[in-house]
Design a protein around this motif. Structure first.
Motif, mmCIF file in Angstrom:
data_model
loop_
_atom_site.group_PDB
_atom_site.id
_atom_site.type_symbol
_atom_site.label_atom_id
_atom_site.label_comp_id
_atom_site.label_asym_id
_atom_site.label_seq_id
_atom_site.Cartn_x
_atom_site.Cartn_y
_atom_site.Cartn_z
ATOM 1 N N LEU A 27 0.831 -1.204 0.000
ATOM 2 C CA LEU A 27 0.000 0.000 0.000
ATOM 3 C C LEU A 27 0.868 1.258 0.000
ATOM 4 N N LEU A 28 1.915 1.271 0.807
ATOM 5 C CA LEU A 28 2.771 2.464 0.858
ATOM 6 C C LEU A 28 3.472 2.685 -0.483
ATOM 7 N N ALA A 29 3.989 1.615 -1.082
ATOM 8 C CA ALA A 29 4.652 1.759 -2.385
ATOM 9 C C ALA A 29 3.667 2.346 -3.397
ATOM 10 N N ALA A 30 2.431 1.858 -3.383
ATOM 11 C CA ALA A 30 1.424 2.350 -4.340
ATOM 12 C C ALA A 30 1.135 3.832 -4.111
ATOM 13 N N LYS A 31 1.092 4.246 -2.854
ATOM 14 C CA LYS A 31 0.828 5.661 -2.549
ATOM 15 C C LYS A 31 1.976 6.545 -3.040
ATOM 16 N N LEU A 32 3.192 6.095 -2.826
ATOM 17 C CA LEU A 32 4.350 6.905 -3.224
ATOM 18 C C LEU A 32 4.463 6.975 -4.744
ATOM 19 N N ILE A 33 4.151 5.882 -5.415
ATOM 20 C CA ILE A 33 4.182 5.893 -6.884
ATOM 21 C C ILE A 33 3.127 6.863 -7.407
ATOM 22 N N THR A 34 1.971 6.861 -6.775
ATOM 23 C CA THR A 34 0.905 7.784 -7.186
ATOM 24 C C THR A 34 1.392 9.226 -7.074
ATOM 25 N N LYS A 35 2.048 9.539 -5.957
ATOM 26 C CA LYS A 35 2.607 10.889 -5.780
ATOM 27 C C LYS A 35 3.596 11.203 -6.895
ATOM 28 N N GLN A 36 4.477 10.263 -7.138
ATOM 29 C CA GLN A 36 5.526 10.482 -8.142
ATOM 30 C C GLN A 36 4.936 10.686 -9.533
ATOM 31 N N LEU A 37 3.928 9.874 -9.863
ATOM 32 C CA LEU A 37 3.311 10.017 -11.195
ATOM 33 C C LEU A 37 2.537 11.340 -11.299
ATOM 34 N N ASN A 38 2.178 11.904 -10.154
ATOM 35 C CA ASN A 38 1.534 13.228 -10.148
ATOM 36 C C ASN A 38 2.562 14.355 -10.042
ATOM 37 N N ASN A 39 3.813 14.004 -10.332
ATOM 38 C CA ASN A 39 4.924 14.960 -10.331
ATOM 39 C C ASN A 39 5.235 15.593 -8.978
ATOM 40 N N GLU A 40 4.861 14.895 -7.915
ATOM 41 C CA GLU A 40 5.291 15.367 -6.592
ATOM 42 C C GLU A 40 6.595 14.671 -6.251
ATOM 43 N N LYS A 41 7.398 15.329 -5.436
ATOM 44 C CA LYS A 41 8.693 14.746 -5.104
ATOM 45 C C LYS A 41 8.521 13.630 -4.059
ATOM 46 N N VAL A 42 9.204 12.528 -4.253
ATOM 47 C CA VAL A 42 9.156 11.430 -3.269
ATOM 48 C C VAL A 42 10.578 11.111 -2.808
ATOM 49 N N ASP A 43 10.757 11.092 -1.507
ATOM 50 C CA ASP A 43 12.043 10.685 -0.948
ATOM 51 C C ASP A 43 11.916 9.205 -0.561
ATOM 52 N N TRP A 44 12.262 8.325 -1.499
ATOM 53 C CA TRP A 44 12.038 6.884 -1.296
ATOM 54 C C TRP A 44 12.810 6.344 -0.092
ATOM 55 N N GLU A 45 13.998 6.903 0.100
ATOM 56 C CA GLU A 45 14.820 6.438 1.221
ATOM 57 C C GLU A 45 14.077 6.652 2.546
ATOM 58 N N LYS A 46 13.587 7.883 2.687
ATOM 59 C CA LYS A 46 12.959 8.257 3.962
ATOM 60 C C LYS A 46 11.513 7.765 4.052
ATOM 61 N N GLU A 47 10.754 8.045 2.972
ATOM 62 C CA GLU A 47 9.317 7.770 3.036
ATOM 63 C C GLU A 47 8.991 6.279 2.866
#
Ligand code: FAD
Length: 415
Positions: free
Chosen positions: A315-335
Motif C-alpha cells: 500500500l505504501l509503495a502504491a501511494k508513493l508511486i501515485t505521488k511520483q506520477l503526479n509529479n510530486e517529489k518522493v524521498d524513497w529512502e525516507k518515506e
C-alpha cells in the motif's frame, strides 16, 4: 501476444500485489498484474494480524473478505510446559482493529485477486516475469512468458515486485543479502477435523512451544480444516527421520497438549518443508522499482507478521508511486525504506528475543502486568509503527530489561 505499455507493472497477485493494484486502480493509474500461477494456489501464511485489516479497508477489499466468513482471530494463545499465555487484541495499547482472520490462503488470495479484476485491474495468470531491464530514468521493459512458452514485453514507468519467495527483482538485480535471523525451517500441512473440541478451544489459534526454539502452530479454519506446522532450527527439523510425512508424524509427539487431537488425522497433502526461510535485501527500492512483501524481507512466522508487512509495504509503495506520477517529489529512502524498516526492526527484535528465550520468560511469567501485556499485545497485533508504545519505541532495550526483571521476580518466588 502484443507488447504493452502501462504506468505500473506489479509482479505477483498475492496480498501485497493485490492491495497495491487496488489502490493504484482507484487512483486511475494504469496497472498490470502478472502472476506466475493459476489461482487458487496454495501458499503458506495463514494467520493474519489486525493491522492488515486497515489496508484491506482502505483499498476497498474488506467486504469481499468479510463475505467469506473466515475464522475470526481475536487474539492468540501461547503454550509451554503446561503454562498458558493468552493475548486478547481488544486489550491492546494502540487503538485500531481488534480482530482479524485465520485464512486458507488459496481461498483468501483468490478472493482478493478476483475482486481486483472486478474493480477493473488487468491481471494475467500463468504468466511469468523472466527478465527486467530498467534504464537510468527508471523506465523498464520486462519480458513475460506464458504457459505455452510465448513471450511479450511490458513497458512500465514503475515496477512493484510483489513476487513473494519468487523474489524476482532481488534475483535479477542482485539485491539479496544474508539474513541475520538464525537458520530455521518449517514443516506443515493441513488436516480435516470433523470433530473439533467444543467452544473456542476448537477454533483458537495456538502456538505450542515444544522445545525452547521449536514450536507448533495450530490454525483452525472455518471450512473444517486445520493448518498444523512446526518451526525450529533447520538441523533440529532435519534430525527427524524419514520423508516429510514421517517427520511430521514423529514431531507431533512433541506436543503433549495437541497430540491426542492431531494424531492419526490424515494429512491433506504431503507436508511441505521450507528450509532456511529468512530473507533480506540490500535495498527495498531503486530507480523505477520497489520491493514489497516477502520479496523485500522475510523474518520468521512466529508473530505472523508476513501478510501484514506485505500489505503495509504494498500500500505504501502504491501511494508513493501515485505521488511520483503526479509529479510530486518522493524521498524513497525516507518515506519508504526508513518507514518500512522501522516496523521490520521491531519485529526482528521480537523474533530474536523469542528465540533467545527472553520473550518467552515474559509471556509465561506467572505474575501478569496488564500494562506491559497490552503494549506487547499491540506489537503482536501488527501496530509496530506506533511510537507512543514504549515496546515499539524502545524495543531494543525494553524486552531485555523486562525479561531480566521477571527472571529476578521468578527466582524470588521460588525461594
Ligand atoms: P505471496 O503471497 O507469496 O505472493 C507472491 C506471488 O508472486 C505468488 O502468487 C507467486 O506465484 C507470484 N510470483 C512469483 N514469482 C513470479 C514471477 N516470476 N512472475 C510472476 N509472478 C510470480 N505470514 C503471515 O502473515 N502469517 C503467518 O502465519 C505466516 N506463516 C508463515 C509460515 C511459514 C513457514 C513461512 C515461510 C511464511 C509464513 N508467513 C506468514 C509469511 C507469508 O507467507 C508471506 O509473508 C506472505 O505470503 C507474503 O505475501 P506476498 O504478497 O508478499 O507474497
Amino acid at each position: 501476444k502484443n507488447d504493452i505499455s502501462v504506468d505500473v507493472l506489479i509482479i505477483g497477485a498475492g496480498p501485497s500485489g493485490c492491495v497495491a493494484a487496488a489502490y493504484l486502480n482507484g487512483k486511475g493509474i494504469s496497472t498490470k498484474v502478472v502472476e506466475k500461477n493459476k489461482f487458487p494456489r496454495f501458499v503458506i501464511g495463514e494467520s493474519l494480524l489486525p493491522r492488515c485489516m486497515e489496508h484491506f479497508e482502505e483499498t476497498g477489499l474488506l467486504d469481499c473478505l468479510k463475505a467469506k466468513n473466515f475464522e475470526v482471530k481475536a487474539g492468540a494463545r501461547f503454550l509451554k510446559d503446561g503454562m498458558v499465555c493468552n493475548f486478547d487484541f481488544s486489550k491492546k495499547f494502540t487503538s485500531g482493529w481488534d480482530y482479524t482472520w485465520q485464512v486458507p490462503r488459496a481461498d483468501f488470495d483468490n478472493t482478493l485477486a478476483q475482486e481486483i479484476i472486478k474493480m477493473g485491474v488487468d491481471v494475467s495468470f500463468e504468466e511469468q516475469v523472466t527478465e527486467v531491464n530498467i534504464d537510468e530514468t527508471g523506465n523498464s521493459c520486462t519480458n513475460v512468458v506464458n504457459v505455452e512458452g510465448k513471450s511479450y514485453k511490458i513497458n512500465a514507468k514503475f515496477i512493484i515486485d510483489s513476487s513473494g519467495f519468487g523474489r524476482v527483482l532481488p534475483r535479477l538485480l542482485d539485491l539479496d543479502k544474508p539474513s541475520v535471523i538464525p537458520k530455521h525451517s518449517a514443516i506443515y500441512t493441513h488436516i480435516a477435523e470433523t470433530e473439533r473440541p467444543k467452544g473456542t478451544e476448537g477454533t483458537l489459534i495456538t502456538f505450542d512451544v515444544v522445545t525452547d526454539t521449536c514450536w507448533l502452530w495450530v490454525i483452525p479454519f472455518s471450512n473444517g480444516t486445520t493448518s498444523i506446522g512446526f518451526v525450529g532450527p533447520s538441523d533440529f527439523i532435519e534430525s527427524f527421520k524419514g520423508n516429510a510425512a514421517e517427520k511430521l508424524t514423529e514431531m507431533l509427539k512433541l506436543s503433549e497438549y495437541y497430540y491426542d487431537r492431531l494424531k492419526e488425522k490424515p494429512f491433506l497433502f504431503e507436508p511441505h518443508i521450507i528450509k532456511d526461510y529468512s530473507k533480506a535485501v540490500k535495498s527495498i527500492f531503486g530507480k523505477g522499482f520497489a520491493l514489497t512483501g516477502n520479496s523485500a524481507e522475510f523474518l520468521d512466522p512466529v508473530f505472523s507478521s508476513g501478510v501484514t508487512f506485505a500489505t503495509e509495504s504494498g500500500l505504501l509503495a502504491a501511494k508513493l508511486i501515485t505521488k511520483q506520477l503526479n509529479n510530486e517529489k518522493v524521498d524513497w529512502e525516507k518515506e519508504y525504506e526508513e518507514y518500512i524498516m522501522k516496523g521490520v526492526d521491531v519485529f526482528r527484535t521480537y523474533v530474536n528475543e523469542w528465540y533467545t528465550g527472553n520473550l518467552q520468560k515474559i509471556f509465561f511469567h506467572p505474575i501478569e502486568n496488564p500494562i506491559i501485556k497490552s503494549q506487547i499485545c499491540s506489537v503482536l497485533a501488527g501496530y509496530v509503527w506506533d511510537e507512543k508504545n514504549p515496546f515499539v519505541k524502545n524495543h531494543n532495550r525494553l524486552v531485555k530489561t523486562v525479561a531480566q526483571y521477571v527472571e529476578m521476580e521468578r527466582e524470588s518466588l521460588l525461594n
